[in-house]
Design an enzyme around this catalytic site. Sequence first.
Site, PDB file in Angstrom:
ATOM      1  N   ASP A  23     -58.091 -68.246  11.840  1.00 16.39           N
ATOM      2  CA  ASP A  23     -59.533 -68.028  11.880  1.00 16.39           C
ATOM      3  C   ASP A  23     -59.813 -66.687  12.576  1.00 16.39           C
ATOM      4  O   ASP A  23     -59.283 -66.438  13.656  1.00 16.39           O
ATOM      5  CB  ASP A  23     -60.173 -69.195  12.659  1.00 16.39           C
ATOM      6  CG  ASP A  23     -61.684 -69.217  12.554  1.00 16.39           C
ATOM      7  OD1 ASP A  23     -62.235 -68.623  11.620  1.00 16.39           O
ATOM      8  OD2 ASP A  23     -62.308 -69.852  13.428  1.00 16.39           O
ATOM      9  N   HIS A  24     -60.649 -65.860  11.984  1.00 14.29           N
ATOM     10  CA  HIS A  24     -61.003 -64.552  12.570  1.00 14.29           C
ATOM     11  C   HIS A  24     -59.784 -63.703  12.935  1.00 14.29           C
ATOM     12  O   HIS A  24     -59.691 -63.198  14.054  1.00 14.29           O
ATOM     13  CB  HIS A  24     -61.893 -64.724  13.815  1.00 14.29           C
ATOM     14  CG  HIS A  24     -63.264 -65.242  13.498  1.00 14.29           C
ATOM     15  ND1 HIS A  24     -64.220 -64.483  12.870  1.00 14.29           N
ATOM     16  CD2 HIS A  24     -63.821 -66.459  13.699  1.00 14.29           C
ATOM     17  CE1 HIS A  24     -65.319 -65.207  12.706  1.00 14.29           C
ATOM     18  NE2 HIS A  24     -65.102 -66.414  13.188  1.00 14.29           N
ATOM     19  N   HIS A  56     -72.301 -68.547  16.382  1.00 15.70           N
ATOM     20  CA  HIS A  56     -71.125 -69.141  17.027  1.00 15.70           C
ATOM     21  C   HIS A  56     -71.554 -69.666  18.395  1.00 15.70           C
ATOM     22  O   HIS A  56     -72.156 -68.934  19.172  1.00 15.70           O
ATOM     23  CB  HIS A  56     -70.034 -68.092  17.225  1.00 15.70           C
ATOM     24  CG  HIS A  56     -69.333 -67.682  15.960  1.00 15.70           C
ATOM     25  ND1 HIS A  56     -69.518 -66.465  15.380  1.00 15.70           N
ATOM     26  CD2 HIS A  56     -68.432 -68.332  15.187  1.00 15.70           C
ATOM     27  CE1 HIS A  56     -68.755 -66.371  14.287  1.00 15.70           C
ATOM     28  NE2 HIS A  56     -68.084 -67.497  14.147  1.00 15.70           N
ATOM     29  N   ALA A  68     -71.308 -73.703  13.245  1.00 15.28           N
ATOM     30  CA  ALA A  68     -71.889 -74.960  12.752  1.00 15.28           C
ATOM     31  C   ALA A  68     -72.190 -75.964  13.857  1.00 15.28           C
ATOM     32  O   ALA A  68     -72.678 -77.049  13.585  1.00 15.28           O
ATOM     33  CB  ALA A  68     -70.944 -75.601  11.734  1.00 15.28           C
TER      34      ALA A  68
HETATM   35 ZN   LIG Z   1     -66.322 -68.026  13.084  1.00 16.52          ZN
END
Ligand SMILES: [Zn+2]
Length: 269
Positions: A77-78, A175, A204
């Site tokens: 992720d990222h 975020h 989310a």
């Molecule tokens: Zn993210």
Amino acid sequence: MLKPLQEVLPPKGRAVGAFDVVGLEWAEAVLEAAEGLDLPVILSVAPHLGGPPMGALAPGLRHLADSVRVPVALHLDHGESLEEVARALRLSFTGVMLDGSHLPLEENIRLTQLTVQLARAYGAGVEGEVGVVPGQYGPGKGGEEAPQYTDPQEAQRFYEATGVDALAVSIGTRHGLYKGPVRLNLLLLKELSQIPVPLVLHGASGLRPEEYRALIAGGIRKINLYAELALEAARALRGGAGEDYLGLMAGVKEALKRLAASRMRLWWG
Ligand SMILES: [Zn+2]
């Protein structure tokens, strides 16, 4: 069992949970929840969060993923550089994200094209991002800046030029936790959903069930979650009744499992 990212992304109308894990007990909790519901799941590692080093965590995650029946993708992720992407692929990650969202579009495209080339050699999937999702737990400085909404034309051009398997979009989420009301741009999401690629929601945490439902109906097919898990784990630790470390961690795991399961059930529909 370990599967490529592209094989755990559901058709429109459902979303798979992608949980950023910062410890093996987190992964165990998420996998137990997925097994209980018989759903595919994504275990994500986001180096910028500052958890254990990817090289230390990955073999454990792979072992855990291999020991369950449900399909599991192991996802970076990222990712911040091509070197990091390459390292993740060598560690048997089955999905990688290179986050070039803060770069000019053409530079983002170029880096993502190279990421796709690298990942294909391993049979792994790729997530790209156009537009910037701000916030405390994001890869940037954090802070209170406004989201840079995804431009539909840029997103279309990015998708055609890179052929990514999943596309992260910025449609009003942040975020980390929300201080004020959430303003989701569902009209923009509708436009973006014309692009034939699964859309990904970052930021989310803290959305209401009806907001998740509207986002999934609008084309979101992968939902990333970290902040709520981190806070839930901390709450479980503070209120923990375990008399020693392992007792406390059992409580943390149980709390994470409950939260992950409730989100997965909601998102899968
Ligand atoms: Zn993210």
